[in-house]
Design a protein around this motif. Sequence first.
Motif, PDB file in Angstrom:
ATOM      1  N   SER A 136       0.818  -1.211   0.000  1.00  0.00           N
ATOM      2  CA  SER A 136       0.000   0.000   0.000  1.00  0.00           C
ATOM      3  C   SER A 136       0.856   1.267   0.000  1.00  0.00           C
ATOM      4  CB  SER A 136      -0.959   0.005   1.186  1.00  0.00           C
ATOM      5  OG  SER A 136      -0.250   0.174   2.384  1.00  0.00           O
ATOM      6  N   GLU A 137       2.093   1.162   0.465  1.00  0.00           N
ATOM      7  CA  GLU A 137       2.976   2.317   0.446  1.00  0.00           C
ATOM      8  C   GLU A 137       3.459   2.639  -0.962  1.00  0.00           C
ATOM      9  OE1 GLU A 137       5.997   1.315   3.220  1.00  0.00           O
ATOM     10  OE2 GLU A 137       4.672   1.538   4.951  1.00  0.00           O
ATOM     11  N   LEU A 149      -7.132  -1.826   5.259  1.00  0.00           N
ATOM     12  CA  LEU A 149      -6.285  -0.712   4.834  1.00  0.00           C
ATOM     13  C   LEU A 149      -6.967   0.606   5.185  1.00  0.00           C
ATOM     14  CD1 LEU A 149      -4.955  -1.696   1.307  1.00  0.00           C
ATOM     15  CD2 LEU A 149      -3.650  -1.441   3.393  1.00  0.00           C
ATOM     16  N   ALA A 150      -6.190   1.511   5.711  1.00  0.00           N
ATOM     17  CA  ALA A 150      -6.735   2.810   6.114  1.00  0.00           C
ATOM     18  C   ALA A 150      -6.620   3.796   4.953  1.00  0.00           C
ATOM     19  CB  ALA A 150      -6.011   3.328   7.344  1.00  0.00           C
ATOM     20  N   THR A 151      -7.061   3.369   3.778  1.00  0.00           N
ATOM     21  CA  THR A 151      -7.015   4.248   2.612  1.00  0.00           C
ATOM     22  C   THR A 151      -8.423   4.440   2.075  1.00  0.00           C
ATOM     23  OG1 THR A 151      -6.562   2.328   1.224  1.00  0.00           O
ATOM     24  CG2 THR A 151      -4.682   3.620   1.933  1.00  0.00           C
ATOM     25  N   THR A 152      -8.656   5.616   1.544  1.00  0.00           N
ATOM     26  CA  THR A 152      -9.958   5.934   0.977  1.00  0.00           C
ATOM     27  C   THR A 152      -9.808   6.087  -0.529  1.00  0.00           C
ATOM     28  OG1 THR A 152      -9.569   8.302   1.231  1.00  0.00           O
ATOM     29  CG2 THR A 152     -10.608   7.161   3.089  1.00  0.00           C
ATOM     30  N   ASP A 153     -10.924   6.359  -1.187  1.00  0.00           N
ATOM     31  CA  ASP A 153     -10.878   6.582  -2.632  1.00  0.00           C
ATOM     32  C   ASP A 153     -10.028   7.792  -2.976  1.00  0.00           C
ATOM     33  OD1 ASP A 153     -12.384   4.390  -3.217  1.00  0.00           O
ATOM     34  OD2 ASP A 153     -14.281   5.486  -3.448  1.00  0.00           O
ATOM     35  N   GLU A 154      -9.995   8.789  -2.082  1.00  0.00           N
ATOM     36  CA  GLU A 154      -9.159   9.969  -2.328  1.00  0.00           C
ATOM     37  C   GLU A 154      -7.675   9.597  -2.330  1.00  0.00           C
ATOM     38  OE1 GLU A 154     -10.279  12.654   0.745  1.00  0.00           O
ATOM     39  OE2 GLU A 154     -12.318  12.892  -0.026  1.00  0.00           O
ATOM     40  N   ASP A 155      -7.296   8.686  -1.425  1.00  0.00           N
ATOM     41  CA  ASP A 155      -5.897   8.234  -1.390  1.00  0.00           C
ATOM     42  C   ASP A 155      -5.536   7.485  -2.661  1.00  0.00           C
ATOM     43  OD1 ASP A 155      -5.634   9.297   1.175  1.00  0.00           O
ATOM     44  OD2 ASP A 155      -6.208   7.398   2.129  1.00  0.00           O
ATOM     45  N   TYR A 156      -6.459   6.619  -3.095  1.00  0.00           N
ATOM     46  CA  TYR A 156      -6.213   5.878  -4.334  1.00  0.00           C
ATOM     47  C   TYR A 156      -6.181   6.815  -5.536  1.00  0.00           C
ATOM     48  CZ  TYR A 156      -6.882   1.506  -1.839  1.00  0.00           C
ATOM     49  OH  TYR A 156      -6.752   0.453  -0.970  1.00  0.00           O
ATOM     50  N   PHE A 157      -7.019   7.857  -5.479  1.00  0.00           N
ATOM     51  CA  PHE A 157      -7.011   8.841  -6.556  1.00  0.00           C
ATOM     52  C   PHE A 157      -5.659   9.538  -6.628  1.00  0.00           C
ATOM     53  CE2 PHE A 157      -7.638  13.158  -8.134  1.00  0.00           C
ATOM     54  CZ  PHE A 157      -8.239  12.907  -9.356  1.00  0.00           C
ATOM     55  N   GLU A 158      -5.117   9.905  -5.475  1.00  0.00           N
ATOM     56  CA  GLU A 158      -3.808  10.567  -5.434  1.00  0.00           C
ATOM     57  C   GLU A 158      -2.704   9.656  -5.971  1.00  0.00           C
ATOM     58  OE1 GLU A 158      -3.115  13.730  -4.680  1.00  0.00           O
ATOM     59  OE2 GLU A 158      -5.268  14.045  -4.456  1.00  0.00           O
ATOM     60  N   LYS A 159      -2.741   8.375  -5.593  1.00  0.00           N
ATOM     61  CA  LYS A 159      -1.738   7.431  -6.083  1.00  0.00           C
ATOM     62  C   LYS A 159      -1.852   7.250  -7.592  1.00  0.00           C
ATOM     63  CE  LYS A 159      -1.247   4.831  -1.830  1.00  0.00           C
ATOM     64  NZ  LYS A 159      -1.321   3.529  -1.175  1.00  0.00           N
ATOM     65  N   LEU A 184      -5.542   4.562 -19.615  1.00  0.00           N
ATOM     66  CA  LEU A 184      -6.516   3.780 -18.845  1.00  0.00           C
ATOM     67  C   LEU A 184      -5.997   2.373 -18.587  1.00  0.00           C
ATOM     68  CD1 LEU A 184      -9.970   4.772 -20.360  1.00  0.00           C
ATOM     69  CD2 LEU A 184      -9.270   4.991 -17.991  1.00  0.00           C
ATOM     70  N   ARG A 185      -5.471   1.730 -19.623  1.00  0.00           N
ATOM     71  CA  ARG A 185      -4.938   0.374 -19.463  1.00  0.00           C
ATOM     72  C   ARG A 185      -3.791   0.362 -18.444  1.00  0.00           C
ATOM     73  NH1 ARG A 185      -5.338   0.143 -25.052  1.00  0.00           N
ATOM     74  NH2 ARG A 185      -3.091   0.489 -25.249  1.00  0.00           N
ATOM     75  N   HIS A 186      -2.939   1.367 -18.518  1.00  0.00           N
ATOM     76  CA  HIS A 186      -1.794   1.436 -17.608  1.00  0.00           C
ATOM     77  C   HIS A 186      -2.257   1.582 -16.161  1.00  0.00           C
ATOM     78  CE1 HIS A 186       2.145   2.352 -16.049  1.00  0.00           C
ATOM     79  NE2 HIS A 186       1.697   3.483 -15.554  1.00  0.00           N
ATOM     80  N   ILE A 187      -3.174   2.474 -15.903  1.00  0.00           N
ATOM     81  CA  ILE A 187      -3.627   2.726 -14.531  1.00  0.00           C
ATOM     82  C   ILE A 187      -4.421   1.542 -13.994  1.00  0.00           C
ATOM     83  CG2 ILE A 187      -5.073   4.227 -13.107  1.00  0.00           C
ATOM     84  CD1 ILE A 187      -4.196   6.532 -14.972  1.00  0.00           C
ATOM     85  N   ILE A 188      -5.255   0.948 -14.841  1.00  0.00           N
ATOM     86  CA  ILE A 188      -6.027  -0.216 -14.408  1.00  0.00           C
ATOM     87  C   ILE A 188      -5.101  -1.408 -14.152  1.00  0.00           C
ATOM     88  CG2 ILE A 188      -7.742  -1.912 -15.173  1.00  0.00           C
ATOM     89  CD1 ILE A 188      -9.233   0.437 -16.509  1.00  0.00           C
ATOM     90  N   SER A 189      -4.043  -1.544 -14.957  1.00  0.00           N
ATOM     91  CA  SER A 189      -3.108  -2.662 -14.743  1.00  0.00           C
ATOM     92  C   SER A 189      -2.347  -2.521 -13.433  1.00  0.00           C
ATOM     93  CB  SER A 189      -2.124  -2.761 -15.906  1.00  0.00           C
ATOM     94  OG  SER A 189      -1.167  -1.728 -15.840  1.00  0.00           O
ATOM     95  N   LYS A 190      -2.283  -1.321 -12.899  1.00  0.00           N
ATOM     96  CA  LYS A 190      -1.633  -1.106 -11.610  1.00  0.00           C
ATOM     97  C   LYS A 190      -2.585  -1.347 -10.441  1.00  0.00           C
ATOM     98  CE  LYS A 190       2.345   0.095 -13.203  1.00  0.00           C
ATOM     99  NZ  LYS A 190       3.515  -0.741 -13.035  1.00  0.00           N
ATOM    100  N   GLY A 191      -3.816  -1.798 -10.731  1.00  0.00           N
ATOM    101  CA  GLY A 191      -4.727  -2.217  -9.685  1.00  0.00           C
ATOM    102  C   GLY A 191      -5.792  -1.222  -9.292  1.00  0.00           C
ATOM    103  N   PHE A 192      -5.959  -0.150 -10.033  1.00  0.00           N
ATOM    104  CA  PHE A 192      -6.980   0.837  -9.702  1.00  0.00           C
ATOM    105  C   PHE A 192      -8.261   0.539 -10.461  1.00  0.00           C
ATOM    106  CE2 PHE A 192      -2.913   2.893  -8.923  1.00  0.00           C
ATOM    107  CZ  PHE A 192      -3.104   3.358  -7.639  1.00  0.00           C
ATOM    108  N   SER A 193      -9.378   0.993  -9.932  1.00  0.00           N
ATOM    109  CA  SER A 193     -10.666   0.746 -10.575  1.00  0.00           C
ATOM    110  C   SER A 193     -10.813   1.633 -11.811  1.00  0.00           C
ATOM    111  CB  SER A 193     -11.805   1.022  -9.600  1.00  0.00           C
ATOM    112  OG  SER A 193     -11.866   2.403  -9.303  1.00  0.00           O
ATOM    113  N   TYR A 194     -11.748   1.261 -12.665  1.00  0.00           N
ATOM    114  CA  TYR A 194     -11.978   2.018 -13.894  1.00  0.00           C
ATOM    115  C   TYR A 194     -12.448   3.430 -13.572  1.00  0.00           C
ATOM    116  CZ  TYR A 194     -13.981   3.539 -18.295  1.00  0.00           C
ATOM    117  OH  TYR A 194     -14.273   4.259 -19.418  1.00  0.00           O
TER     118      TYR A 194
END
Length: 167
Positions: A79-80, A109-119, A143-153
């Motif tokens: 997560s880091e 995990l103490a992460t929110t959608d905002e944290d995932y958005f920042e990452k 889109l393919r690159h970001i989704i392949s890194k584990g983020f939602s669409y």
Amino acid sequence: MYKKKQDTKPQVISYERVKSYMLWMIERYGDYSARTLLQKANLLFRDDTQYNEAALAYLIERDIVNDLRYAKRLTMSFSEKNIGPNKIKEKLYAKGFSSQTINECVSNLATTDEDYFEKALILKKRKFGDEPIEDLKLKQKALRHIISKGFSYSIANQVIGYTDDEC
């Protein structure tokens, strides 16, 4: 030129030998999941695997091998980095953890959608720059690159069209 070892006898496989091998693996290389440790023991002691599960049960009973503790530590480590929850789940599954353990670790995990958005935004800026992407092919690639890194669409789509003016 080289002498063959003719007097070597195959070593006897015993409970103590299997247990000491598993302890050596943990001491030498760090934590393992129970499944991975059992696979390694089955590979080495394939002639007689009767002691492998008993030795593993001993280590689990003594809390030397603890899948939940190891999975939580890996989850915090992942997560880091700039990866999303889906990629974290994929990596934990590859390590051999049960789906129940994986879901428990990811949900804690103490992460929110905002944290995932920042990452995800960091990923996008690193590879595609600060400007919002207008070109269709480049947008699909991003889109393919970001989704392949584990983020939602939905997060990936927000990141693609994000500008610094929207704050």
